[in-house]
Structures are given as structure tokens and as C-alpha cells.
Motif scaffolding. Structure first.
Motif, PDB file in Angstrom:
ATOM      1  N   LYS A 503      41.085  94.063  25.007  1.00 22.87           N
ATOM      2  CA  LYS A 503      39.712  93.560  25.111  1.00 22.87           C
ATOM      3  C   LYS A 503      39.523  92.841  26.451  1.00 22.87           C
ATOM      4  CE  LYS A 503      39.185  92.986  20.108  1.00 22.87           C
ATOM      5  NZ  LYS A 503      38.940  92.032  18.998  1.00 22.87           N
ATOM      6  N   PRO A 504      39.169  93.561  27.505  1.00 28.14           N
ATOM      7  CA  PRO A 504      39.003  92.921  28.826  1.00 28.14           C
ATOM      8  C   PRO A 504      37.941  91.836  28.849  1.00 28.14           C
ATOM      9  CG  PRO A 504      39.082  95.322  29.025  1.00 28.14           C
ATOM     10  CD  PRO A 504      38.975  95.014  27.570  1.00 28.14           C
ATOM     11  N   GLU A 505      36.966  91.926  27.941  1.00 30.03           N
ATOM     12  CA  GLU A 505      35.895  90.917  27.957  1.00 30.03           C
ATOM     13  C   GLU A 505      36.437  89.520  27.646  1.00 30.03           C
ATOM     14  OE1 GLU A 505      35.690  92.741  23.753  1.00 30.03           O
ATOM     15  OE2 GLU A 505      36.104  93.390  25.816  1.00 30.03           O
ATOM     16  N   LEU A 506      37.550  89.444  26.933  1.00 25.86           N
ATOM     17  CA  LEU A 506      38.150  88.131  26.659  1.00 25.86           C
ATOM     18  C   LEU A 506      38.654  87.495  27.943  1.00 25.86           C
ATOM     19  CD1 LEU A 506      40.189  88.878  23.397  1.00 25.86           C
ATOM     20  CD2 LEU A 506      37.796  88.192  23.638  1.00 25.86           C
ATOM     21  N   LEU A 507      39.174  88.318  28.834  1.00 32.08           N
ATOM     22  CA  LEU A 507      39.643  87.825  30.129  1.00 32.08           C
ATOM     23  C   LEU A 507      38.478  87.325  30.973  1.00 32.08           C
ATOM     24  CD1 LEU A 507      42.229  87.528  31.763  1.00 32.08           C
ATOM     25  CD2 LEU A 507      41.910  89.849  32.599  1.00 32.08           C
ATOM     26  N   LEU A 508      37.349  88.023  30.914  1.00 30.48           N
ATOM     27  CA  LEU A 508      36.168  87.600  31.656  1.00 30.48           C
ATOM     28  C   LEU A 508      35.617  86.283  31.115  1.00 30.48           C
ATOM     29  CD1 LEU A 508      34.354  91.042  32.062  1.00 30.48           C
ATOM     30  CD2 LEU A 508      35.849  89.883  33.685  1.00 30.48           C
ATOM     31  N   LEU A 509      35.650  86.114  29.795  1.00 34.51           N
ATOM     32  CA  LEU A 509      35.218  84.842  29.212  1.00 34.51           C
ATOM     33  C   LEU A 509      36.131  83.708  29.652  1.00 34.51           C
ATOM     34  CD1 LEU A 509      34.262  85.962  25.589  1.00 34.51           C
ATOM     35  CD2 LEU A 509      32.729  84.892  27.262  1.00 34.51           C
ATOM     36  N   ALA A 510      37.428  83.979  29.687  1.00 33.50           N
ATOM     37  CA  ALA A 510      38.370  82.951  30.157  1.00 33.50           C
ATOM     38  C   ALA A 510      38.084  82.591  31.609  1.00 33.50           C
ATOM     39  CB  ALA A 510      39.804  83.452  30.006  1.00 33.50           C
ATOM     40  N   ALA A 511      37.737  83.586  32.416  1.00 31.81           N
ATOM     41  CA  ALA A 511      37.401  83.329  33.820  1.00 31.81           C
ATOM     42  C   ALA A 511      36.159  82.452  33.928  1.00 31.81           C
ATOM     43  CB  ALA A 511      37.189  84.648  34.555  1.00 31.81           C
ATOM     44  N   LEU A 512      35.136  82.745  33.116  1.00 32.11           N
ATOM     45  CA  LEU A 512      33.901  81.962  33.174  1.00 32.11           C
ATOM     46  C   LEU A 512      34.131  80.504  32.785  1.00 32.11           C
ATOM     47  CD1 LEU A 512      31.249  84.411  31.647  1.00 32.11           C
ATOM     48  CD2 LEU A 512      31.325  83.539  33.993  1.00 32.11           C
ATOM     49  N   PHE A 513      35.092  80.256  31.912  1.00 32.72           N
ATOM     50  CA  PHE A 513      35.277  78.905  31.380  1.00 32.72           C
ATOM     51  C   PHE A 513      36.462  78.166  31.984  1.00 32.72           C
ATOM     52  CE2 PHE A 513      32.393  80.501  28.199  1.00 32.72           C
ATOM     53  CZ  PHE A 513      31.706  79.376  27.771  1.00 32.72           C
ATOM     54  N   HIS A 514      37.291  78.811  32.810  1.00 30.55           N
ATOM     55  CA  HIS A 514      38.562  78.183  33.182  1.00 30.55           C
ATOM     56  C   HIS A 514      38.368  76.895  33.984  1.00 30.55           C
ATOM     57  CE1 HIS A 514      37.988  80.023  37.140  1.00 30.55           C
ATOM     58  NE2 HIS A 514      39.053  79.372  37.580  1.00 30.55           N
ATOM     59  N   ASP A 515      37.297  76.781  34.757  1.00 31.52           N
ATOM     60  CA  ASP A 515      37.047  75.562  35.546  1.00 31.52           C
ATOM     61  C   ASP A 515      35.733  74.888  35.159  1.00 31.52           C
ATOM     62  OD1 ASP A 515      39.361  75.557  37.024  1.00 31.52           O
ATOM     63  OD2 ASP A 515      38.498  76.452  38.818  1.00 31.52           O
ATOM     64  N   ILE A 516      35.197  75.241  34.005  1.00 24.42           N
ATOM     65  CA  ILE A 516      33.832  74.823  33.671  1.00 24.42           C
ATOM     66  C   ILE A 516      33.723  73.328  33.396  1.00 24.42           C
ATOM     67  CG2 ILE A 516      33.855  75.037  31.131  1.00 24.42           C
ATOM     68  CD1 ILE A 516      31.242  76.799  31.561  1.00 24.42           C
ATOM     69  N   ALA A 517      34.854  72.668  33.135  1.00 22.95           N
ATOM     70  CA  ALA A 517      34.815  71.236  32.818  1.00 22.95           C
ATOM     71  C   ALA A 517      35.166  70.356  34.010  1.00 22.95           C
ATOM     72  CB  ALA A 517      35.749  70.933  31.646  1.00 22.95           C
ATOM     73  N   LYS A 518      35.234  70.931  35.181  1.00 20.78           N
ATOM     74  CA  LYS A 518      35.576  70.118  36.347  1.00 20.78           C
ATOM     75  C   LYS A 518      34.456  69.114  36.627  1.00 20.78           C
ATOM     76  CE  LYS A 518      39.084  72.597  38.811  1.00 20.78           C
ATOM     77  NZ  LYS A 518      39.567  73.118  40.093  1.00 20.78           N
ATOM     78  N   GLY A 519      34.869  67.895  36.975  1.00 18.19           N
ATOM     79  CA  GLY A 519      33.901  66.860  37.299  1.00 18.19           C
ATOM     80  C   GLY A 519      33.500  65.997  36.131  1.00 18.19           C
ATOM     81  N   ARG A 520      34.001  66.301  34.932  1.00 21.64           N
ATOM     82  CA  ARG A 520      33.620  65.503  33.770  1.00 21.64           C
ATOM     83  C   ARG A 520      34.542  64.313  33.552  1.00 21.64           C
ATOM     84  NH1 ARG A 520      33.039  69.643  28.837  1.00 21.64           N
ATOM     85  NH2 ARG A 520      32.201  71.431  29.966  1.00 21.64           N
ATOM     86  N   GLY A 521      35.687  64.325  34.222  1.00 23.67           N
ATOM     87  CA  GLY A 521      36.730  63.354  33.902  1.00 23.67           C
ATOM     88  C   GLY A 521      37.621  63.938  32.829  1.00 23.67           C
ATOM     89  N   GLY A 522      38.854  63.467  32.750  1.00 24.61           N
ATOM     90  CA  GLY A 522      39.771  64.035  31.777  1.00 24.61           C
ATOM     91  C   GLY A 522      40.369  65.340  32.281  1.00 24.61           C
ATOM     92  N   ASP A 523      41.111  65.995  31.427  1.00 26.14           N
ATOM     93  CA  ASP A 523      41.790  67.250  31.770  1.00 26.14           C
ATOM     94  C   ASP A 523      40.797  68.397  31.648  1.00 26.14           C
ATOM     95  OD1 ASP A 523      43.285  69.606  31.823  1.00 26.14           O
ATOM     96  OD2 ASP A 523      45.027  68.665  30.904  1.00 26.14           O
ATOM     97  N   HIS A 524      40.431  68.996  32.786  1.00 29.62           N
ATOM     98  CA  HIS A 524      39.400  70.039  32.737  1.00 29.62           C
ATOM     99  C   HIS A 524      39.879  71.259  31.952  1.00 29.62           C
ATOM    100  CE1 HIS A 524      41.678  71.981  36.030  1.00 29.62           C
ATOM    101  NE2 HIS A 524      40.986  73.071  35.749  1.00 29.62           N
ATOM    102  N   SER A 525      41.182  71.489  31.896  1.00 29.90           N
ATOM    103  CA  SER A 525      41.698  72.635  31.143  1.00 29.90           C
ATOM    104  C   SER A 525      41.502  72.424  29.642  1.00 29.90           C
ATOM    105  CB  SER A 525      43.180  72.848  31.456  1.00 29.90           C
ATOM    106  OG  SER A 525      43.379  73.123  32.828  1.00 29.90           O
ATOM    107  N   GLU A 526      41.787  71.213  29.165  1.00 31.33           N
ATOM    108  CA  GLU A 526      41.611  70.914  27.741  1.00 31.33           C
ATOM    109  C   GLU A 526      40.133  70.942  27.358  1.00 31.33           C
ATOM    110  OE1 GLU A 526      43.756  70.531  25.351  1.00 31.33           O
ATOM    111  OE2 GLU A 526      45.584  70.659  26.561  1.00 31.33           O
ATOM    112  N   LEU A 527      39.301  70.283  28.164  1.00 31.37           N
ATOM    113  CA  LEU A 527      37.865  70.244  27.856  1.00 31.37           C
ATOM    114  C   LEU A 527      37.250  71.633  27.921  1.00 31.37           C
ATOM    115  CD1 LEU A 527      36.918  67.046  29.907  1.00 31.37           C
ATOM    116  CD2 LEU A 527      37.151  67.223  27.424  1.00 31.37           C
ATOM    117  N   GLY A 528      37.659  72.409  28.925  1.00 33.41           N
ATOM    118  CA  GLY A 528      37.140  73.765  29.055  1.00 33.41           C
ATOM    119  C   GLY A 528      37.570  74.648  27.905  1.00 33.41           C
TER     120      GLY A 528
END
Length: 900
Positions: A503-528
Motif C-alpha cells: 500500500k504505497p499510499e501509507l508511505l505518502l501519509l507518513a511523508a505528509l505527517f513526519h514533520d507536521i508537529a515541528k514548532g509545537r514544542g515536545g518531540d515532533h515525532s511523537e506528536l506527529g
């Protein structure tokens, strides 16, 4: 096209005192001094007003007016009766009445039919005088015929003349030039538009089709001032418009869009004015040198989760994004009116909501989005499914933009919208293109609000050279390229893995969200990961698929950090990593995401070494997973297997097994764990054929499997080998990517370094290889240790403060101590580390070298002279003190260079 503000009535009295100038000239003061004083006085007032808060939209045309006064009076003084019949014409930006503090003053001296004969001296005297009084003048001298010929040949000349103003000289001559170079004579509006559009496409390609490089050119980058000029040039050529507001009267812009365009221009003008003032010259690049200073000047201060400079740059990036949207819409409108005006074919119905007109998709009715909000996503799916469509009609772009407010919680909860979004990700073609279009039109950040928060967000470092949203789009693009046959040759292994992903679309979703929590404080990987899981659940994905996407987001740095910071020749490291991965499916997904992520972070980061390093970790992990996590790799078994494979290779080369046994009898198991069978065969053959007088033995390449140039050293074990080696490599301008140090039982050392040239490429030139071999042999033949020389710190690195951190931990399984060094990257860093180790009696056993933008994060596996772990706190303190002392010298040099 003029966008300038009218001059305030008091400008002449404050900026330029004509009476004082004439009085001083009449008193016999040198004209150069008088005019220079007048220019400096006016410029000082303008800069003072800017510092006091006056906007550039007022000051830019005022400076053009100031220069007008100086030029006209200089003309009257210098151009005597013998030089009649010449017109002084302002062209380009100066012709528009726009002059920033450091902008060139573009002039044309237009000659009548008499030509240049007998008038060259007064022209030369005039131009020389302008330079003498401090005006940065660019000039051309042309007849009417020259203007026509050069305009026909070069559209830039035609554009400059189109924006010209007469400053002095015969008006009939100037009018004749405008007529002769107008759209009725040269570059008719259709041809002009096509040429200018191609010019913009080429300019955007030069900047990688993104405005979000972290040192953007505010004039030339996408969404910059040149894009506004482009809009004006076409409007002027085709419609005869004089101001941007004329486009509102023509129906091409709404009042709100015009306001957005002018507000965006005003911000760019303020930044450009400040840049020119700060640099004291023309400077259109928002370099790191100036960003923090400008942020303070514009009132931004550091907040808990965002530096002031990051807030300032986010405002800039969001502004140019909006300008890019307006530019695209206007050019689309121009295309329809200018290029397709004669196309009378009726529209082709696609469905009841959309149709194709002149190759562009449009709504069937202006109320489509109000009646069917889900159509805001459907339009992008149709663009994927109908590859013959050339784009979206401008009128529909405007409708999309004006209906963005419909994307709210109710819209996001609509099953039709969720299904459409997932269908967009599952299409065989056009995914990257349409996600980018959704982002440009402002829909992606509305549909995924967390994505809207990272739009235009920068990270003030040298590692991430794009804004977070732009980087994310590049990751998606890279993943899509892995899937497409036409790009299979780029990274064949990635293409092969991509073909077997369920399912390649799962990889694309991971790409869209992998840095989406940057700038919020905390671990962006966990929040994302939390955001990604909820999004997947909301969009109908199974628990397994949702957990996989969330796992990829949570661990998107795991593979790269393991490869770059841990000893992946250590079976214990591989067993632990394989245990965290869990299965081959996750490994495949994570490997592709990691490669795409690194390649989208910084174009200079990806090289053959990094490619080989990630592939090595992938390969050994896959092998561990194939064995089963309940059967971890055993050191003794791995040594036996590696030796068997190496013996096979050496047998083919004709080396007797007793010779091999003789070479290996003093090698430790560690050697066979850290090197491949191919590398071992290469080393063994060279050592077996060498004589005592050949030492130190220096080999280059041989196998090339590690993605760089392998430098192998075999010599007697003595103090300072590492220090002497890295110092010599530093002098050779080689970048060390990896180091492996092995000591034999009989007093020899087997050292291996992976190096790249400054451009990130392996060493190719045979003469260069000979030079490296010779210099290393010379260095290792001496015992004298040289204090590393201080070298200039690169400009970009100087502007980032990285606190030096040195920590020690024990690695009891391998009987060594691990030293982690985090500090500012600089030329000769490893030479300083080597010198420190030599002074402090430390032996290096292995090293992992990682440079992340302006920061070096290096790990050294060390022992004492007895090859035992370090235990003495005094020795730790001595290493720390010596290293910091050497690094502080570099910091002092960098601060001197930046004037801190």
C-alpha cells in the motif's frame, strides 16, 4: 507599470534643496562635491525615515525622485549645445519610478539621426560625473534604429523600454522610440506573453521551483518581486494598463486580490529596503548574515517554541506563497485571454460539476462549490484522472480560493471528502502535482490544519534548507519518483522495493505527517505520530495500517540515526535495531521514507557514502529479520562466515591458504566483524604482497562498495597514527565520513577511512590518488605531531551558535569508552580531535562522523594506550579541557570574522 506612491509635496524641500545647490555652485565649489553632498544628504534622510518607521512604499519612489533632480541638473550643466538631440531616458525599475538604496540606476541615452559622431565626449563626461558623485549607473547609448533592432533581438531590452520615462531631451524623439518599440511594431502581446512566461519558468527552475529555500532571493525567487513585475509587464503590453489597479477595472483582479498583491509587494519592498541599507549595497538575497538582524528590526522576538528570526521568515514565506498564487491565477487569465482568445470550441462536459474548456478544467456553474463543497477536492482527483487537462481555469481558481472557508470540521468529517482525499493518494499519476496544487491554492492546510501550521515555517539552521511544508512536498515527490518507471534508473534499489509495497499510499501519509508537529514544542515525532494515527482512523484505514503509518512517523529518524551514529558492524547493534523494526515490511517502508527524507532535506546531504551506508544497514537488518528475532546474530558465527567468503575470493586470486593464515593469525575477531569479505580480501592480498620496507602501506579504493573512496592504512602501531592521518587528510581537503581503527596482536594497525572530496564525490583523478597516497606515507613516516592550523570558518556556519558538548559513556560489551562530541562544524575539526587524543594518550578504535548543517555530531569509540576502556575522571577532564581549548580558538576566529 508604475506601482509607485505619489511623492509627498514637501519632498523637494526636505530631500533636495535646489537653491542651496545652485548657491554653492555659484560660489565656485567643485560640482562633484556639491552634487555628492546633495545625494548623500537625501539618502541619509531616506534611511533615517526608514529607521523611524516610514514604509518603503513611500521611500522607494522618493529616492527615484531625488535621483531625477540630480540627473536633470547634471544634464543641464554638462550637455552643451553641441550635444542637442539626445534624450536622457530612465529605463527598467528606475523607469517605473522605483529605486531602493542599492539599486542600479538604469539609463539610456537616445540619439537622434545624427548618431554619436562628435557627441561621445559630452556623453562620457556626463556618465563619469554620475559615477564620481556616487550614483551606481548602468547605461546604454542607442539610436532609434538600435532600439528597434535590440528590442527585436532581446525581450529584456523591449521590456526595459516599455517601462521607460523621459528625464531630459526632445520629447518627439522619445515618443518615436516608444512607438517604434511598441506592441504594434515588435513583440506583439501574444509573443511577448509566451516569451515572458518561458522566462519565468526558467527563472523558477533555477530556484528549484520553490520560494522556500532558506536563503531566498526576494527579487528572483518564485513569489518574489519579479513575479509582480511579470504581471505588470503583460498587463501593460496587452491592455495598456498603467497601474496594477487597472487590472481591477479590467476584471482580472478583485479589490481584495489587488490589496493582497500590494500588501505583499509592500512587505517585500520593506525587506529589500532594509537589506540594501544593512548591506550598504545592492543585496537581494536574504542571507543568514542578515536574517536575525532584520527580524529584530521588524520587531520579532524569541518565543518559547520559535525564534524571532523563524517568525520573521515564516511571515516572508507565507507572503511569497500568496503572491505565487496570485501570479499563477493572473497568468492563467492572461493565457486564456491572449493565447486562447480565438478558440471557439464548446466546453466538454466531465460530470455535472466540471467541464473542460480550452483544455482547462472549470466548474459548470459558479455555485458548484457552495452546493457541493466536496467538489473542492474532486477537482484535483479529476486532474489526475484526465491527463489531457492542462490545468485549472483562472475563474475556477478564484472560486476555489474564495470558497476555502467551507473546509471546516463538518467538511473534514464528510465521508465523501475523506474518500476523495484517499483516492487522490491512490492514483497512479499526478499525486505530487496535485498535492502541490492543493497546497498552493490553500486547501491542503485547511484540510489538514496541522499542515497549515507548518506552512512557511523555517528552522534556523543549515541542515534544513527548505521550509517544513516545502520539504514535505519534496519528500512526497521523491517517494513518487521511486514508483515511476521513467525514474527507475535514479535509485534502482528504491524502485525495486517500491514495486513490492502492498500500500504505497501509507508511505505518502507518513511523508505528509513526519514533520507536521515541528514548532509545537515536545518531540515532533511523537506528536506527529498521534496526529497521523487519528487521521488514518478518520479516513477508514484499518488498525494495522493506521499503526504502521504512526510507527513510521514516530521512527522516521531511526534508520538514519542508527546508520550515522552507531557502529553497525557490531552484531549487538544490529540485533537491537532489528528488534525495534520488527518485520521486513516495516523495514521496506522505513528505508524508502528515510532516503526520500534525507534527499529532500538538503541537496548537498545525499552522496554515494550515505547511499551505501543506509543500504548496508538495510541489508544486515533484513538478514537478521530473516534469521528470526529469536535467533540473533552470533559474533563467532559471523566471523567464520566472513572468513569463509574472504578465503573463496583470495583463492580465486591465487593466494595460498597458508599465506592467508599467516596474514590473519594476528588479526582480532573485531577486524572480521567490521569489514566485509570483499574488503578483507583486498587488504589481505596487499599485505601479503608487501615487504617490510613498503610500510606504511597506503591503499585507495579497491572495491568501492561503501560509496566513497576507501583509504586503507597498514603500518606499525605507534602513538599519533590517527592524529597524523587526519591532519594530513585535512591538509588535502578531504572530508572524512567514517573511520575504523583496528590494532593487531603483533603491533600493527589496520586503519580504514572513507573520504569524499569537497564536492561530495569520491576521488576519481588518478593523479589526485597518487598525491593522497604520497602525502599520507610522508605523514605516517614521521613522529612529529603538528598543532592543527586555524582555517577560515565558512560564511554560513559563522552565523549559528552551537554550544560544544562532550560526554563519555562506557561500552562494556566491546571494552571501550564512547565519546560523543557535539559542536559547530568547521574545517579541520577531526584534526583537532586527533591532536587531542594524541596529547591525552587516547587510542581511537572506531568513529562515526555526522555533520548536520552547521553542527557536527561525532561519536568516537576510544580506549587508553593499553586498549582498555578509560576509567579515570582526570583523563576525561583532560580530554574535555584540551578539546574545548582548541575549539574555542576556532570560535574566536569565527566571531572576529562576523564582527561579534
Amino acid at each position: 507599470m508604475s506601482t509607485a506612491t505619489a511623492y509627498p509635496s514637501e519632498a523637494d524641500a526636505v530631500l533636495f534643496d535646489a537653491d542651496d545647490l545652485e548657491r554653492r555652485l555659484a560660489a565656485g565649489e567643485p560640482a562633484v562635491r556639491v552634487f555628492r553632498d546633495a545625494r548623500q544628504h537625501g539618502d541619509a534622510i531616506l534611511k533615517g525615515r526608514f529607521r523611524e518607521g516610514a514604509p518603503a512604499r513611500i521611500l522607494v519612489p522618493l529616492r527615484a525622485w531625488l535621483v531625477d533632480q540630480l540627473l536633470q541638473r547634471a544634464w543641464d550643466r554638462i550637455m552643451d549645445a553641441g550635444c542637442a538631440g539626445i534624450a536622457l531616458v530612465a529605463v527598467g525599475g528606475y523607469g517605473r519610478g522605483e529605486l531602493h538604496p542599492g539599486s542600479d540606476i538604469d539609463l539610456m541615452l537616445l540619439l537622434d539621426d545624427a548618431g554619436l559622431a562628435g557627441r561621445d565626449q559630452c556623453i562620457e563626461a556626463f556618465i563619469t560625473f554620475l559615477w564620481d558623485i556616487g550614483l551606481e549607473v548602468g547605461h546604454s547609448v542607442r539610436t532609434l534604429a538600435d532600439c528597434v533592432a535590440e528590442s527585436e533581438h532581446d525581450i529584456t531590452v523591449a521590456t526595459n523600454l516599455m517601462e521607460s520615462r523621459l528625464l531630459k531631451g526632445p520629447e518627439p524623439l522619445y515618443r518615436a522610440m516608444r512607438e517604434a518599440t511598441g506592441p504594434q511594431q515588435v513583440w506583439p502581446s501574444r509573443t511577448f506573453f509566451e516569451a515572458k512566461w518561458q522566462e519565468q519558468l526558467q527563472r523558477h527552475a533555477k530556484y528549484h521551483d520553490t520560494a522556500y529555500n532558506l536563503e531566498p532571493n526576494i527579487k528572483e525567487s518564485p513569489g518574489g518581486l519579479r513575479d509582480i513585475h511579470m504581471v505588470g509587464w503583460v498587463a501593460k503590453r496587452h491592455f495598456g494598463a498603467e497601474t496594477l489597479h487597472d487590472l481591477v477595472d479590467q476584471g482580472f483582479l478583485t479589490e481584495q486580490e489587488h490589496d493582497d498583491l500590494i500588501q505583499g509587494q509592500n512587505l517585500l519592498w520593506d525587506i529589500r529596503f532594509a537589506l540594501h541599507t544593512l548591506a550598504d549595497r545592492r543585496e537581494d538575497r536574504l542571507l543568514f548574515d542578515h536574517q536575525a538582524t532584520l527580524a529584530r528590526q521588524f520587531g520579532y522576538t524569541d518565543q518559547e517554541h520559535a525564534l524571532g528570526v523563524e517568525q520573521f521568515m515564516q511571515r516572508y514565506f507565507r507572503t511569497v506563497m500568496e503572491l505565487s498564487r496570485l501570479n499563477e491565477m493572473l497568468l492563467q487569465l492572461y493565457q486564456e485571454v491572449i493565447l486562447y482568445a480565438d478558440d471557439r470550441e464548446p466546453p466538454q462536459l466531465i460530470n455535472k460539476r466540471f467541464q473542460s474548456r480550452k483544455g482547462f478544467i472549470e466548474v459548470t456553474h459558479p455555485n458548484v462549490f457552495r452546493r457541493y463543497p466536496f467538489a473542492l477536492l474532486e477537482v484535483f482527483l479529476l486532474l489526475q484522472q484526465y491527463p489531457g487537462l492542462k490545468g485549472v481555469r483562472a475563474s475556477t481558481i478564484r472560486l476555489i480560493r474564495s470558497h476555502r472557508h467551507l473546509i471546516n470540521d463538518r467538511f473534514r468529517a464528510d465521508l465523501r471528502c475523506r474518500s476523495l482525499f484517499m483516492e487522490i493518494l491512490r492514483q497512479p499519476r499526478g499525486i505530487t502535482h496535485e498535492l502541490r496544487r492543493m497546497h498552493r491554492y490553500g486547501l491542503l492546510g485547511r484540510y489538514i490544519p496541522a499542515f497549515g501550521a507548518i506552512t512557511g515555517r523555517m528552522q534556523y539552521d543549515l541542515f534544513h534548507v527548505y521550509t517544513v511544508d516545502s520539504h514535505t512536498m519534496f519528500v512526497v515527490r521523491n517517494l513518487r519518483r521511486f514508483a515511476l518507471p521513467e525514474h527507475a534508473d535514479e535509485l534502482p534499489f528504491c524502485h525495486t522495493i517500491m514495486q513490492r509495497l502492498p500500500k504505497p499510499e501509507l508511505l505518502l501519509l507518513a511523508a505528509l505527517f513526519h514533520d507536521i508537529a515541528k514548532g509545537r514544542g515536545g518531540d515532533h515525532s511523537e506528536l506527529g505520530a498521534e496526529d497521523a494515527f487519528h487521521f488514518c482512523q478518520d479516513h477508514g484505514l484499518s488498525q494495522y495500517d493506521s499503526r504502521l503509518v504512526a510507527w513510521l512517523v514516530r521512527h522516521h529518524l531511526l534508520l538514519s540515526m542508527t546508520a550515522q551514529r552507531k557502529d553497525i558492524s557490531d552484531p549487538d547493534v544490529i540485533n537491537e535495531f532489528a528488534d525495534r523494526i520488527g518485520d521486513r515490511t516495516r523495514l521496506d517502508y522505513l528505508y524508502l521514507l528515510t532516503v526520500a527524507d534525507i534527499r529532500a532535506t538538503n541537496p548537498s546531504l545525499w552522496n554515494s557514502w550515505k547511499d551505501a551506508l543506509l543500504l548496508e544497514l538495510y541489508t544486515v537488518t533484513k538478514r537478521a529479520l530473516r534469521r528470526g528475532l529469536e535467533h540473533p546474530i552470533d559474533n563467532d558465527e559471523l566471523v567464520r562466515e566472513t572468513q569463509t567468503q574472504a578465503r573463496r575470493r583470495l583463492k580465486v586470486k591465487g593466494l595460498h591458504h597458508m599465506t592467508v593464515k599467516s596474514v590473519w593469525r594476528h588479526f582480532t575477531a573485531d577486524y572480521f566483524l567490521r569489514y566485509s569479505a570483499e574488503e578483507i580480501a583486498w587488504h589481505t592480498e596487499a599485505i601479503a604482497s608487501s615487504r617490510t620496507g613498503d610500510l606504511p602501506l597506503v591503499l585507495l579504493d579497491g572495491h568501492g562498495s561503501r560509496g566513497g573512496t576507501e583509504v586503507f592504512l597498514y603500518t606499525t602501531d605507534k602513538d599519533h597514527v590517527f592524529a597524523l592521518t587526519v591532519y594530513a587528510m585535512d591538509q588535502l581537503n578531504l572530508n572524512i565520513q567514517d573511520a575504523r581503527i583496528i590494532t593487531t596482536r603483533n603491533g600493527y594497525t589496520l586503519d580504514s577511512y572513507l573520504v569524499l572530496e569537497d564536492d561530495g564525490e569520491p576521488v576519481q583523478d588518478p593523479r589526485r590518488k597518487e598525491e593522497i597516497t604520497r602525502r599520507l606515507r610522508e605523514a605516517l613516516s614521521q613522529d612529529r605531531l603538528t598543532v592543527p592550523t586555524r582555517r577560515p570558518v565558512p560564511r554560513k556556519v559563522q552565523h549559528f551558535n552551537v554550544d560544544t558538548r562532550i560526554s563519555f559513556v562506557q561500552d562494556p560489551g566491546n571494552e571501550r569508552t564512547v565519546l560523543e562530541l557535539i559542536t559547530a562544524d568547521r574545517p579541520g575539526l577531526l584534526a583537532r580531535v586527533g591532536y587531542t587524543f594524541a596529547r591525552c594518550g587516547v587510542r581511537l578504535q572506531n568513529a562515526k562522523i555526522a555533520t548536520i548543517g552547521a553542527k557536527a555530531e561525532d561519536v568516537f569509540f576510544i580506549t587508553g594506550q593499553d586498549n582498555q576502556p578509560l576509567r579515570d575522571q582526570q583523563q576525561f577532564d583532560a580530554i574535555r579541557h584540551t578539546l574545548i581549548e582548541l575549539l574555542d580558538e576556532d570560535q574566536d576566529l569565527a566571531e572576529q570574522a562576523t564582527g561579534l
